[in-house]
Write a protein that holds these residues in place. Structure first.
Motif, PDB file in Angstrom:
ATOM      1  N   ARG A 233       0.928  -1.342  -0.009  1.00  0.00           N
ATOM      2  CA  ARG A 233      -0.112  -0.075   0.059  1.00  0.00           C
ATOM      3  C   ARG A 233       0.692   1.316   0.113  1.00  0.00           C
ATOM      4  O   ARG A 233       0.268   2.402  -0.201  1.00  0.00           O
ATOM      5  CB  ARG A 233      -1.045  -0.012   1.311  1.00  0.00           C
ATOM      6  N   HIS A 234       2.069   1.252   0.115  1.00  0.00           N
ATOM      7  CA  HIS A 234       2.845   2.436   0.127  1.00  0.00           C
ATOM      8  C   HIS A 234       2.950   2.987  -1.562  1.00  0.00           C
ATOM      9  O   HIS A 234       3.519   4.071  -1.724  1.00  0.00           O
ATOM     10  CB  HIS A 234       4.385   2.002   0.384  1.00  0.00           C
ATOM     11  N   PHE A 235       2.645   2.048  -2.393  1.00  0.00           N
ATOM     12  CA  PHE A 235       2.279   2.453  -3.921  1.00  0.00           C
ATOM     13  C   PHE A 235       0.946   3.601  -3.819  1.00  0.00           C
ATOM     14  O   PHE A 235       0.984   4.152  -4.760  1.00  0.00           O
ATOM     15  CB  PHE A 235       2.224   1.119  -4.666  1.00  0.00           C
ATOM     16  N   ASP A 236       0.554   3.604  -2.893  1.00  0.00           N
ATOM     17  CA  ASP A 236      -0.662   4.469  -2.919  1.00  0.00           C
ATOM     18  C   ASP A 236       0.151   6.021  -3.032  1.00  0.00           C
ATOM     19  O   ASP A 236      -0.629   7.012  -3.348  1.00  0.00           O
ATOM     20  CB  ASP A 236      -1.522   4.567  -1.343  1.00  0.00           C
ATOM     21  N   ALA A 237       1.229   6.148  -2.668  1.00  0.00           N
ATOM     22  CA  ALA A 237       1.931   7.651  -2.652  1.00  0.00           C
ATOM     23  C   ALA A 237       1.988   7.981  -4.111  1.00  0.00           C
ATOM     24  O   ALA A 237       1.678   9.406  -4.375  1.00  0.00           O
ATOM     25  CB  ALA A 237       3.338   7.263  -2.028  1.00  0.00           C
ATOM     26  N   PHE A 238       1.806   7.264  -5.030  1.00  0.00           N
ATOM     27  CA  PHE A 238       1.830   7.762  -6.552  1.00  0.00           C
ATOM     28  C   PHE A 238       0.802   8.446  -6.972  1.00  0.00           C
ATOM     29  O   PHE A 238       0.659   9.510  -7.570  1.00  0.00           O
ATOM     30  CB  PHE A 238       2.247   6.637  -7.379  1.00  0.00           C
ATOM     31  N   ALA A 239      -0.531   7.546  -6.426  1.00  0.00           N
ATOM     32  CA  ALA A 239      -1.668   8.332  -6.870  1.00  0.00           C
ATOM     33  C   ALA A 239      -1.762   9.591  -5.990  1.00  0.00           C
ATOM     34  O   ALA A 239      -2.555  10.572  -6.517  1.00  0.00           O
ATOM     35  CB  ALA A 239      -2.738   7.299  -6.565  1.00  0.00           C
ATOM     36  N   GLN A 240      -1.451   9.640  -4.871  1.00  0.00           N
ATOM     37  CA  GLN A 240      -1.708  10.844  -4.061  1.00  0.00           C
ATOM     38  C   GLN A 240      -0.997  12.124  -4.555  1.00  0.00           C
ATOM     39  O   GLN A 240      -1.176  13.166  -4.753  1.00  0.00           O
ATOM     40  CB  GLN A 240      -1.253  10.705  -2.647  1.00  0.00           C
ATOM     41  N   TYR A 241       0.555  11.651  -5.231  1.00  0.00           N
ATOM     42  CA  TYR A 241       1.041  12.875  -5.614  1.00  0.00           C
ATOM     43  C   TYR A 241       0.503  13.118  -7.186  1.00  0.00           C
ATOM     44  O   TYR A 241       0.570  14.419  -7.558  1.00  0.00           O
ATOM     45  CB  TYR A 241       2.475  12.451  -5.958  1.00  0.00           C
ATOM     46  N   GLU A 242      -0.060  12.512  -7.836  1.00  0.00           N
ATOM     47  CA  GLU A 242      -0.718  12.699  -8.941  1.00  0.00           C
ATOM     48  C   GLU A 242      -1.799  13.485  -8.673  1.00  0.00           C
ATOM     49  O   GLU A 242      -2.105  14.691  -9.304  1.00  0.00           O
ATOM     50  CB  GLU A 242      -1.281  11.328  -9.779  1.00  0.00           C
ATOM     51  N   ARG A 243      -2.537  13.260  -7.688  1.00  0.00           N
ATOM     52  CA  ARG A 243      -3.645  14.282  -7.270  1.00  0.00           C
ATOM     53  C   ARG A 243      -3.112  15.840  -7.060  1.00  0.00           C
ATOM     54  O   ARG A 243      -3.520  16.702  -7.424  1.00  0.00           O
ATOM     55  CB  ARG A 243      -4.524  13.830  -6.008  1.00  0.00           C
ATOM     56  N   LEU A 244      -2.025  15.724  -6.206  1.00  0.00           N
ATOM     57  CA  LEU A 244      -1.579  17.170  -5.932  1.00  0.00           C
ATOM     58  C   LEU A 244      -0.838  17.842  -7.280  1.00  0.00           C
ATOM     59  O   LEU A 244      -1.166  18.814  -7.355  1.00  0.00           O
ATOM     60  CB  LEU A 244      -0.097  16.916  -5.174  1.00  0.00           C
ATOM     61  N   MET A 245      -0.161  17.029  -8.303  1.00  0.00           N
ATOM     62  CA  MET A 245       0.295  17.848  -9.365  1.00  0.00           C
ATOM     63  C   MET A 245      -0.856  18.219 -10.230  1.00  0.00           C
ATOM     64  O   MET A 245      -0.832  19.270 -10.617  1.00  0.00           O
ATOM     65  CB  MET A 245       0.985  16.912  -9.992  1.00  0.00           C
ATOM     66  N   ASP A 246      -2.024  17.274 -10.221  1.00  0.00           N
ATOM     67  CA  ASP A 246      -3.133  17.778 -10.903  1.00  0.00           C
ATOM     68  C   ASP A 246      -3.689  19.010 -10.398  1.00  0.00           C
ATOM     69  O   ASP A 246      -4.255  20.136 -11.267  1.00  0.00           O
ATOM     70  CB  ASP A 246      -4.267  16.632 -11.189  1.00  0.00           C
ATOM     71  N   TRP A 247      -3.882  19.225  -9.136  1.00  0.00           N
ATOM     72  CA  TRP A 247      -4.421  20.141  -8.423  1.00  0.00           C
ATOM     73  C   TRP A 247      -3.466  21.527  -8.768  1.00  0.00           C
ATOM     74  O   TRP A 247      -3.890  22.547  -9.116  1.00  0.00           O
ATOM     75  CB  TRP A 247      -4.419  20.141  -7.003  1.00  0.00           C
ATOM     76  N   VAL A 248      -2.356  21.486  -8.604  1.00  0.00           N
ATOM     77  CA  VAL A 248      -1.462  22.516  -8.881  1.00  0.00           C
ATOM     78  C   VAL A 248      -1.515  23.059 -10.280  1.00  0.00           C
ATOM     79  O   VAL A 248      -1.585  24.273 -10.525  1.00  0.00           O
ATOM     80  CB  VAL A 248       0.124  22.112  -8.394  1.00  0.00           C
ATOM     81  N   THR A 249      -1.403  22.031 -11.173  1.00  0.00           N
ATOM     82  CA  THR A 249      -1.552  22.502 -12.497  1.00  0.00           C
ATOM     83  C   THR A 249      -2.953  23.241 -13.004  1.00  0.00           C
ATOM     84  O   THR A 249      -2.780  24.101 -13.696  1.00  0.00           O
ATOM     85  CB  THR A 249      -1.476  21.185 -13.351  1.00  0.00           C
ATOM     86  N   ARG A 250      -3.724  22.762 -12.350  1.00  0.00           N
ATOM     87  CA  ARG A 250      -5.173  23.554 -12.774  1.00  0.00           C
ATOM     88  C   ARG A 250      -5.290  24.807 -11.693  1.00  0.00           C
ATOM     89  O   ARG A 250      -5.931  25.838 -12.271  1.00  0.00           O
ATOM     90  CB  ARG A 250      -6.360  22.720 -12.020  1.00  0.00           C
ATOM     91  N   LYS A 251      -4.739  24.720 -10.374  1.00  0.00           N
ATOM     92  CA  LYS A 251      -5.063  26.043  -9.556  1.00  0.00           C
ATOM     93  C   LYS A 251      -3.928  27.061  -9.541  1.00  0.00           C
ATOM     94  O   LYS A 251      -4.004  28.435  -9.616  1.00  0.00           O
ATOM     95  CB  LYS A 251      -5.353  25.470  -8.204  1.00  0.00           C
ATOM     96  N   HIS A 252      -2.658  26.429  -9.495  1.00  0.00           N
ATOM     97  CA  HIS A 252      -1.592  27.242  -9.368  1.00  0.00           C
ATOM     98  C   HIS A 252      -0.429  26.947 -10.440  1.00  0.00           C
ATOM     99  O   HIS A 252       0.563  26.553 -10.046  1.00  0.00           O
ATOM    100  CB  HIS A 252      -0.869  27.343  -7.970  1.00  0.00           C
ATOM    101  N   PRO A 253      -0.602  27.195 -11.673  1.00  0.00           N
ATOM    102  CA  PRO A 253       0.525  26.615 -12.696  1.00  0.00           C
ATOM    103  C   PRO A 253       1.739  27.517 -12.606  1.00  0.00           C
ATOM    104  O   PRO A 253       2.141  28.368 -13.506  1.00  0.00           O
ATOM    105  CB  PRO A 253      -0.258  26.836 -14.131  1.00  0.00           C
ATOM    106  N   ASP A 254       2.637  27.583 -11.574  1.00  0.00           N
ATOM    107  CA  ASP A 254       3.822  28.319 -11.451  1.00  0.00           C
ATOM    108  C   ASP A 254       4.832  27.270 -11.706  1.00  0.00           C
ATOM    109  O   ASP A 254       4.892  26.357 -10.741  1.00  0.00           O
ATOM    110  CB  ASP A 254       3.637  28.888 -10.142  1.00  0.00           C
ATOM    111  N   GLU A 255       5.932  27.461 -12.510  1.00  0.00           N
ATOM    112  CA  GLU A 255       6.819  26.753 -12.671  1.00  0.00           C
ATOM    113  C   GLU A 255       7.849  26.621 -11.541  1.00  0.00           C
ATOM    114  O   GLU A 255       8.530  25.533 -11.306  1.00  0.00           O
ATOM    115  CB  GLU A 255       7.736  27.402 -13.824  1.00  0.00           C
ATOM    116  N   ARG A 256       8.203  27.477 -10.953  1.00  0.00           N
ATOM    117  CA  ARG A 256       8.953  27.581  -9.759  1.00  0.00           C
ATOM    118  C   ARG A 256       8.348  26.980  -8.567  1.00  0.00           C
ATOM    119  O   ARG A 256       8.911  25.901  -8.031  1.00  0.00           O
ATOM    120  CB  ARG A 256       9.276  28.840  -9.132  1.00  0.00           C
ATOM    121  N   LEU A 257       7.125  26.564  -8.478  1.00  0.00           N
ATOM    122  CA  LEU A 257       6.384  25.851  -7.570  1.00  0.00           C
ATOM    123  C   LEU A 257       6.369  24.733  -7.758  1.00  0.00           C
ATOM    124  O   LEU A 257       6.603  23.576  -6.861  1.00  0.00           O
ATOM    125  CB  LEU A 257       4.942  26.678  -7.270  1.00  0.00           C
TER     126      LEU A 257
END
Length: 387
Positions: A233-257
């Motif tokens: 279940r430590h592989f769950d980390a990949f789906a959680q980071y995908e959700r984070l990166m998707d949120w950042v791309t949609r809400k705060h698309p800042d390259e430095r961030l």
């Protein structure tokens, strides 16, 4: 049955409960006994029985009986930590919410200090310091705690970017509930549920306050804790980071961030893949390959700040997908570490913070950068060459 409060409190403390019969009373009492008499109406405690298989459900019923400000939600089926927190959110009425894990506890004086700071600064997010407490009673400062020092008044992440590197958990943040709703943030199922929740809070906040005192005692080494459990279940980390990166791309698309989050993500994967307490040896190679796939998928166009030293070298190996070189480096690094360190109870592979891939970091601590060395830039071209 959930008793409704007669008025809205300032703070709702949500405690999801599962399999912690030995620790539950200490947790609940550390909250209730710490509420000043004059503040009894300002705090509500919402405990969520996540279909706990032990006696926790009965303990909660007994504890709530005759205690004002204590509310209990009983779930019919086990849903996991994140969704149990959501169940608590659904009934919480406070202006602010604080998620406290049921095997941890609060030191005396915490509630009064938190309420005072909430009233003084009225932040979107209030960040708190903590200590790691080991089974032998030893207390340890988290590697990321120094990043909270020296911040007075209200700030933003843009002004204090190091706050993104403070341990990315829900329990070290008190959050304004309306702000959380504005960001459309809820917890997702699976392990590492804090990843797509904690970072967006700091990224989206206009007002961040830091309470530079120990407000949380984080229990280490408990049997059943995910940081000391070998599981796929430590592989769950990949789906959680995908959700984070998707949120950042949609809400705060800042390259430095995005570059900062990318470095944190790869460093976190390296902590997990290198920890014998989390992954069975036969799963380690597959985890590394998934990390390498995320490296290729999310590598920022302009590169990212490469950590110094051995950790930076491991980043390069992940970028190249070079499992054999990483495996050899990991083994050599661990052998050298054993030669440098005296023997500890349980050995260096016990899954304790000392056993993590990078010495000096806690099991889930986000890495801190060597303050004496300027970060390197790492881009797709440089990632194809070893130093």
């Amino acid at each position: 049955m959930v008793n409704q409060p007669t008025h809205a409190p300032l703070l709702s403390i949500i405690v999801p409960v599962y399999g912690v019969e030995a620790y539950l009373y200490q947790c609940l009492e550390s909250i209730r006994a710490d509420i000043p008499v004059a503040e009894s109406d300002a705090v509500e405690l919402v405990a969520v029985d996540d279909a706990s298989p032990d006696g926790c459900g009965d303990m909660l019923r007994s504890y709530a009986a005759g205690r004002d400000g204590v509310r209990v939600v009983h779930l019919n089926t086990n849903v996991g930590l994140g969704l149990a927190r959501n169940a608590g959110l659904d009934v919480a009425t406070g202006r602010y919410v604080w998620f406290v894990d049921s095997d941890d506890w609060l030191p005396p004086g915490t509630i009064a200090a938190v309420l005072d700071r909430l009233r003084q600064h009225q932040p979107d997010v209030l960040m708190l310091d903590h200590l790691r407490v080991h089974e032998d009673g030893r207390r340890e400062v988290d590697a990321s705690s120094p990043l909270l020092r020296g911040i007075t008044g209200v700030t933003r992440l843009a002004d204090q970017p190091q706050l993104l590197r403070v341990q990315h958990t829900a329990w070290n943040k008190v959050v304004r509930r309306d702000f959380m709703n504005e960001l459309e943030l809820r917890f997702f199922p699976g392990w590492y549920e804090d990843i797509p929740f904690s970072h967006p809070l700091l990224i989206g906040a206009e007002k961040i306050s830091v309470l530079d005192r120990v407000c949380y005692l984080y229990r280490q080494g408990r049997q059943g804790a995910i940081t000391s459990t070998r599981s796929g279940r430590h592989f769950d980390a990949f789906a959680q980071y995908e959700r984070l990166m998707d949120w950042v791309t949609r809400k705060h698309p800042d390259e430095r961030l995005q570059a900062e989050l990318f470095e944190l993500m790869i460093s976190h994967y390296l902590v997990v893949v290198g920890n014998d307490g989390r992954l069975h040896p036969h799963l380690r190679r597959a985890f590394f390959r998934r990390a390498a796939a995320h490296y290729r998928r999310y590598l920022p166009t302009g590169g990212y700040p490469l950590p110094p030293g051995v950790t930076g070298l491991k980043h390069r190996l992940v970028g190249r997908g070079d499992w054999l070189a990483y495996s050899a480096l990991r083994q050599a690094h661990r052998v050298a570490g054993r030669l440098r360190r005296p023997a500890t109870v349980g050995g260096a592979d016990s899954g304790s913070p000392a056993a993590d891939e990078d010495a000096g970091r806690g099991a889930d601590a986000t890495p801190t950068r060597d303050g004496g060395r300027a970060p390197q830039r790492h881009d797709a071209l440089a990632g194809n060459r070893l130093p």
